[in-house]
Design a protein around this motif. Structure first.
Motif, PDB file in Angstrom:
ATOM      1  N   THR A 322       0.732  -1.162  -0.029  1.00 51.43           N
ATOM      2  CA  THR A 322      -0.052  -0.081  -0.027  1.00 51.43           C
ATOM      3  C   THR A 322       0.736   1.241  -0.118  1.00 51.43           C
ATOM      4  O   THR A 322       0.671   2.303  -0.826  1.00 51.43           O
ATOM      5  CB  THR A 322      -0.926  -0.068   1.186  1.00 51.43           C
ATOM      6  N   ALA A 323       2.095   1.369   0.878  1.00 52.33           N
ATOM      7  CA  ALA A 323       2.766   2.159   0.939  1.00 52.33           C
ATOM      8  C   ALA A 323       3.668   2.667  -0.556  1.00 52.33           C
ATOM      9  O   ALA A 323       3.638   3.796  -0.949  1.00 52.33           O
ATOM     10  CB  ALA A 323       3.606   2.281   2.040  1.00 52.33           C
ATOM     11  N   VAL A 324       4.228   1.700  -1.115  1.00 52.22           N
ATOM     12  CA  VAL A 324       4.893   1.621  -2.287  1.00 52.22           C
ATOM     13  C   VAL A 324       3.935   2.247  -3.445  1.00 52.22           C
ATOM     14  O   VAL A 324       4.311   2.952  -4.452  1.00 52.22           O
ATOM     15  CB  VAL A 324       5.236   0.415  -2.574  1.00 52.22           C
ATOM     16  N   ARG A 325       2.734   1.531  -3.375  1.00 51.80           N
ATOM     17  CA  ARG A 325       1.811   1.933  -4.584  1.00 51.80           C
ATOM     18  C   ARG A 325       1.724   3.614  -4.408  1.00 51.80           C
ATOM     19  O   ARG A 325       1.638   4.349  -5.470  1.00 51.80           O
ATOM     20  CB  ARG A 325       0.403   1.417  -4.437  1.00 51.80           C
ATOM     21  N   ARG A 326       1.455   4.206  -3.123  1.00 57.77           N
ATOM     22  CA  ARG A 326       1.310   5.608  -3.249  1.00 57.77           C
ATOM     23  C   ARG A 326       2.473   6.455  -3.501  1.00 57.77           C
ATOM     24  O   ARG A 326       2.455   7.446  -4.109  1.00 57.77           O
ATOM     25  CB  ARG A 326       0.868   5.944  -1.726  1.00 57.77           C
ATOM     26  N   LEU A 327       3.726   5.752  -3.105  1.00 60.90           N
ATOM     27  CA  LEU A 327       5.069   6.832  -3.199  1.00 60.90           C
ATOM     28  C   LEU A 327       5.493   6.558  -4.869  1.00 60.90           C
ATOM     29  O   LEU A 327       5.708   7.721  -5.322  1.00 60.90           O
ATOM     30  CB  LEU A 327       6.056   5.874  -2.710  1.00 60.90           C
ATOM     31  N   HIS A 328       4.769   5.588  -5.545  1.00 59.03           N
ATOM     32  CA  HIS A 328       5.203   5.864  -7.075  1.00 59.03           C
ATOM     33  C   HIS A 328       3.863   5.672  -7.996  1.00 59.03           C
ATOM     34  O   HIS A 328       3.582   4.962  -9.031  1.00 59.03           O
ATOM     35  CB  HIS A 328       5.895   4.257  -7.294  1.00 59.03           C
ATOM     36  N   ALA A 329       2.889   6.372  -7.239  1.00 59.40           N
ATOM     37  CA  ALA A 329       1.661   6.442  -8.042  1.00 59.40           C
ATOM     38  C   ALA A 329       1.729   7.129  -9.389  1.00 59.40           C
ATOM     39  O   ALA A 329       1.139   6.686 -10.245  1.00 59.40           O
ATOM     40  CB  ALA A 329       0.614   7.054  -7.092  1.00 59.40           C
ATOM     41  N   GLU A 330       2.645   7.993  -9.705  1.00 58.44           N
ATOM     42  CA  GLU A 330       2.626   8.611 -10.898  1.00 58.44           C
ATOM     43  C   GLU A 330       3.414   7.881 -11.970  1.00 58.44           C
ATOM     44  O   GLU A 330       3.213   7.924 -13.147  1.00 58.44           O
ATOM     45  CB  GLU A 330       3.634   9.928 -10.626  1.00 58.44           C
ATOM     46  N   ARG A 331       3.987   6.656 -11.371  1.00 55.71           N
ATOM     47  CA  ARG A 331       4.720   5.900 -12.641  1.00 55.71           C
ATOM     48  C   ARG A 331       3.822   4.490 -12.997  1.00 55.71           C
ATOM     49  O   ARG A 331       4.009   3.848 -13.784  1.00 55.71           O
ATOM     50  CB  ARG A 331       6.070   5.292 -12.071  1.00 55.71           C
ATOM     51  N   ALA A 332       2.597   4.374 -12.343  1.00 51.91           N
ATOM     52  CA  ALA A 332       1.722   3.427 -12.479  1.00 51.91           C
ATOM     53  C   ALA A 332       2.382   2.083 -12.326  1.00 51.91           C
ATOM     54  O   ALA A 332       2.211   1.165 -13.297  1.00 51.91           O
ATOM     55  CB  ALA A 332       0.936   3.562 -13.966  1.00 51.91           C
ATOM     56  N   ILE A 333       3.153   1.800 -11.476  1.00 53.12           N
ATOM     57  CA  ILE A 333       3.799   0.317 -11.238  1.00 53.12           C
ATOM     58  C   ILE A 333       2.925  -0.496 -10.569  1.00 53.12           C
ATOM     59  O   ILE A 333       2.368  -0.155  -9.735  1.00 53.12           O
ATOM     60  CB  ILE A 333       5.081   0.690 -10.704  1.00 53.12           C
ATOM     61  N   GLY A 334       2.523  -1.580 -11.082  1.00 54.78           N
ATOM     62  CA  GLY A 334       1.854  -2.351 -10.535  1.00 54.78           C
ATOM     63  C   GLY A 334       2.505  -3.300  -9.440  1.00 54.78           C
ATOM     64  O   GLY A 334       3.696  -4.103 -10.019  1.00 54.78           O
ATOM     65  N   VAL A 335       2.146  -3.339  -8.284  1.00 56.29           N
ATOM     66  CA  VAL A 335       2.683  -4.284  -7.419  1.00 56.29           C
ATOM     67  C   VAL A 335       1.779  -5.466  -6.743  1.00 56.29           C
ATOM     68  O   VAL A 335       0.706  -5.146  -6.671  1.00 56.29           O
ATOM     69  CB  VAL A 335       2.947  -3.415  -6.176  1.00 56.29           C
ATOM     70  N   HIS A 336       2.259  -6.868  -7.247  1.00 55.26           N
ATOM     71  CA  HIS A 336       1.115  -7.765  -6.853  1.00 55.26           C
ATOM     72  C   HIS A 336       2.039  -8.684  -5.893  1.00 55.26           C
ATOM     73  O   HIS A 336       3.138  -8.953  -5.814  1.00 55.26           O
ATOM     74  CB  HIS A 336       1.061  -8.355  -8.152  1.00 55.26           C
ATOM     75  N   ALA A 337       1.281  -9.283  -5.056  1.00 55.27           N
ATOM     76  CA  ALA A 337       1.786 -10.078  -3.951  1.00 55.27           C
ATOM     77  C   ALA A 337       0.885 -11.297  -3.675  1.00 55.27           C
ATOM     78  O   ALA A 337      -0.442 -11.522  -4.000  1.00 55.27           O
ATOM     79  CB  ALA A 337       1.502  -9.508  -2.615  1.00 55.27           C
ATOM     80  N   GLU A 338       1.607 -12.341  -3.580  1.00 57.48           N
ATOM     81  CA  GLU A 338       1.225 -13.894  -3.453  1.00 57.48           C
ATOM     82  C   GLU A 338       1.635 -14.358  -2.100  1.00 57.48           C
ATOM     83  O   GLU A 338       2.841 -15.106  -2.120  1.00 57.48           O
ATOM     84  CB  GLU A 338       1.272 -14.908  -4.542  1.00 57.48           C
ATOM     85  N   VAL A 339       0.918 -14.415  -0.994  1.00 56.87           N
ATOM     86  CA  VAL A 339       1.327 -14.839   0.212  1.00 56.87           C
ATOM     87  C   VAL A 339       0.417 -15.564   0.953  1.00 56.87           C
ATOM     88  O   VAL A 339      -0.708 -15.172   1.247  1.00 56.87           O
ATOM     89  CB  VAL A 339       1.963 -13.470   1.150  1.00 56.87           C
ATOM     90  N   ALA A 340       0.760 -16.612   1.402  1.00 56.84           N
ATOM     91  CA  ALA A 340      -0.124 -17.707   2.242  1.00 56.84           C
ATOM     92  C   ALA A 340      -0.387 -17.003   3.526  1.00 56.84           C
ATOM     93  O   ALA A 340       0.096 -16.311   4.040  1.00 56.84           O
ATOM     94  CB  ALA A 340       0.691 -19.073   2.596  1.00 56.84           C
ATOM     95  N   PRO A 341      -1.907 -17.106   3.842  1.00 55.92           N
ATOM     96  CA  PRO A 341      -2.410 -16.248   4.940  1.00 55.92           C
ATOM     97  C   PRO A 341      -1.756 -16.681   6.282  1.00 55.92           C
ATOM     98  O   PRO A 341      -1.819 -15.726   7.109  1.00 55.92           O
ATOM     99  CB  PRO A 341      -3.815 -16.314   4.968  1.00 55.92           C
ATOM    100  N   ASP A 342      -1.412 -17.981   6.401  1.00 58.16           N
ATOM    101  CA  ASP A 342      -0.854 -18.475   7.753  1.00 58.16           C
ATOM    102  C   ASP A 342       0.409 -18.565   7.978  1.00 58.16           C
ATOM    103  O   ASP A 342       1.197 -19.090   8.874  1.00 58.16           O
ATOM    104  CB  ASP A 342      -1.526 -19.846   8.018  1.00 58.16           C
ATOM    105  N   LEU A 343       1.088 -17.937   7.057  1.00 55.55           N
ATOM    106  CA  LEU A 343       2.736 -17.818   6.929  1.00 55.55           C
ATOM    107  C   LEU A 343       3.202 -16.714   8.066  1.00 55.55           C
ATOM    108  O   LEU A 343       2.753 -15.649   8.116  1.00 55.55           O
ATOM    109  CB  LEU A 343       3.222 -17.348   5.489  1.00 55.55           C
ATOM    110  N   ALA A 344       3.954 -17.136   8.882  1.00 50.74           N
ATOM    111  CA  ALA A 344       4.743 -16.378   9.853  1.00 50.74           C
ATOM    112  C   ALA A 344       6.142 -16.651  10.162  1.00 50.74           C
ATOM    113  O   ALA A 344       6.830 -17.771   9.970  1.00 50.74           O
ATOM    114  CB  ALA A 344       3.893 -16.507  11.379  1.00 50.74           C
ATOM    115  N   VAL A 345       6.993 -15.550  10.446  1.00 51.44           N
ATOM    116  CA  VAL A 345       8.509 -15.757  10.543  1.00 51.44           C
ATOM    117  C   VAL A 345       8.681 -15.120  12.073  1.00 51.44           C
ATOM    118  O   VAL A 345       7.904 -14.542  12.832  1.00 51.44           O
ATOM    119  CB  VAL A 345       9.114 -14.496   9.502  1.00 51.44           C
ATOM    120  N   ALA A 346       9.916 -15.790  12.490  1.00 50.76           N
ATOM    121  CA  ALA A 346      10.592 -15.219  13.923  1.00 50.76           C
ATOM    122  C   ALA A 346      11.289 -14.232  13.777  1.00 50.76           C
ATOM    123  O   ALA A 346      12.456 -14.236  14.121  1.00 50.76           O
ATOM    124  CB  ALA A 346      11.114 -16.460  14.617  1.00 50.76           C
ATOM    125  N   VAL A 347      10.685 -13.039  13.448  1.00 53.32           N
ATOM    126  CA  VAL A 347      11.335 -11.858  13.022  1.00 53.32           C
ATOM    127  C   VAL A 347      10.650 -10.476  13.876  1.00 53.32           C
ATOM    128  O   VAL A 347       9.016 -10.693  13.722  1.00 53.32           O
ATOM    129  CB  VAL A 347      11.497 -11.553  11.729  1.00 53.32           C
TER     130      VAL A 347
END
Length: 455
Positions: A322-347
């Motif tokens: 969401t933040a990157v889309r707003r920062l580069h809104a004038e360039r119309a860069i498409g940002v697509h994400a594929e992430v499993a909903p139950d994925l978590a990291v120890a970070v």
């Protein structure tokens, strides 16, 4: 040598077992004593009845009616150990091999006895009289006997009557009763043991539950311990939550301080290094300063890294997209994400946002039209998670990819930035035992992959 078990449950079981055995032993001894007293009292009444029969054969002058004695003596001699004796002025009559007997304590005094009392009828002896005594002894072959002795006062002198029975008459019914008694006590001990084990397991269940919650708190699966505990454990839960809160606050303060110091020092040092590129001696000194700063900042960030955290990947990626889309809104860069909903990291959540944010922002800067983010458990090692950010830009040649991870190095001098984005990501990933790798994407751009420990 340590005798007591280390666990509370083991100690309580040991104490309960000792207490149960002692209680059952005392109960068995008390029951056996009461049983013996009742059996002895019954035997004494029987012997007193035999003394009454013997007394009925003694006349007022101390003589013995032998005919009457012959009629009644058959009831006395019922086997080995059953014996009788009459000793008086006229002589001694009785069973052969009569045992040696010791007199026991006299019975309670009788109101009809005294210096002026009337002589009792010898044919009706009073068992409560002080003339009756209990005796115990042994025969020549060692057979133990129990007897009762009655003294009659006659005109010619005292006549002593004794009726004896084998002591086995007392011990045999006691032994017969002890077998079922011991079986009942053993069954009672087994029931008490089972009840104790069940009671301890139920009683210590809150302790085990708190242990699991502390483990979950340590690994970051939960942020606090449930304070709805028994009254004995609730103060401990409150103190543990306060300790966890204080530690989290201290960790966050240290992490923020390290991050602030890193941002405050790295940029001026990098700028100074760029300005002194044409002066090798001064540039070398700046490089030494930069290496020292990076060393100590690395140690500070390593100490502040929250390795017990559990952070879902999907919300972090969604926020960055969401933040990157707003920062580069004038360039119309498409940002697509594929992430499993139950994925978590120890970070830590802040560190994960910084790593993904740097990679996605870097990809969006050089992408022609699209940036893709993919996150999944590493198929080669299910204990790690791989997050890959790809773009369709010019990419980085393979021979320059290793240099791109060096702090302050910019392969493209155009545009803004100081060359710290990929270096920060690599540094943060290494703090958590992960790594950052660069490769060429299928779209021709750069594929940056960070491997992090799974929660």
């Amino acid at each position: 040598m340590r005798l007591a078990p280390r666990s509370l449950q083991g100690r309580m079981l040991l104490l309960s077992a000792v207490a149960t055995l002692v209680a059952l032993a005392l109960a068995g001894w008390a029951i056996a004593s009461v049983l013996e007293r009742f059996v002895v009292e019954g035997l004494d009444r029987r012997l007193d009845a035999e003394l009454s029969l013997l007394a009925s054969t003694v006349g007022p002058d101390g003589s013995v009616d032998r005919d009457r004695l012959r009629q009644r003596v058959g009831a006395f001699e019922q086997g080995r150990g059953w014996q009788w004796r009459i000793a008086g002025p006229a002589g001694t009559l009785g069973s052969a091999d009569f045992p040696a007997l010791d007199a026991g304590p006299p019975g309670p005094p009788h109101p009809d006895h005294g210096p002026d009392a009337r002589a009792p009828d010898p044919r009706l002896p009073d068992p409560a009289s002080d003339r009756i005594r209990a005796l115990d002894g042994e025969e020549a072959d060692g057979l133990r006997v129990h007897a009762r002795r009655l003294t009659l006062h006659t005109a010619r002198g005292d006549v002593t009557l004794i009726a004896a029975a084998p002591r086995d008459v007392v011990s045999r019914p006691i032994r017969a009763a002890l077998a079922p008694l011991l079986a009942a006590l053993a069954a009672l001990a087994a029931v008490l043991a089972v009840a104790t084990v069940v009671q301890l397991r139920l009683g210590l269940r809150p302790v085990r539950r708190m242990r699991d919650q502390v483990a979950a708190l340590r690994t970051g699966q939960q942020s606090a311990i449930d304070e709805d505990q028994p009254s004995e454990l609730r103060p401990l839960a409150v103190e543990l939550n306060a300790l966890a809160h204080d530690n989290a606050a201290a960790l966050e303060g240290a992490r923020q301080s390290a991050a602030n110091l890193a941002h405050a020092l790295k940029t001026p040092v990098a700028t100074l290094a760029l300005d002194l590129r044409d002066q090798p001696e001064r540039a070398a000194q700046v490089a030494r300063i930069d290496a020292t700063i990076r060393h100590h900042l690395g140690r500070a960030r390593a100490a502040a890294a929250n390795r017990r955290a559990t952070t879902p990947v999907a919300p972090a990626v969604e926020g960055v997209v969401t933040a990157v889309r707003r920062l580069h809104a004038e360039r119309a860069i498409g940002v697509h994400a594929e992430v499993a909903p139950d994925l978590a990291v120890a970070v830590d959540a802040h560190d994960l946002d910084e790593m993904i944010g740097n990679l996605v922002d870097n990809a969006a800067r050089y992408a022609t039209s699209a940036v893709r983010i993919a996150a999944a458990a590493d198929p080669g090692d299910r204990r790690t998670v791989a997050i890959t950010v790809t773009d369709d830009g010019p990419g980085i040649p393979a021979e320059l990819q290793s240099r791109a991870l060096d702090a302050g190095v910019r392969l493209d001098e155009q545009g803004d930035g100081h060359g710290f984005g990929l270096a920060i990501v690599a540094e943060l990933a290494s703090l958590y035992g992960g790594a950052l790798t660069l490769d060429r994407a299928a779209t021709g751009g750069l594929a940056a992959t960070i491997v992090l420990p799974a929660a």
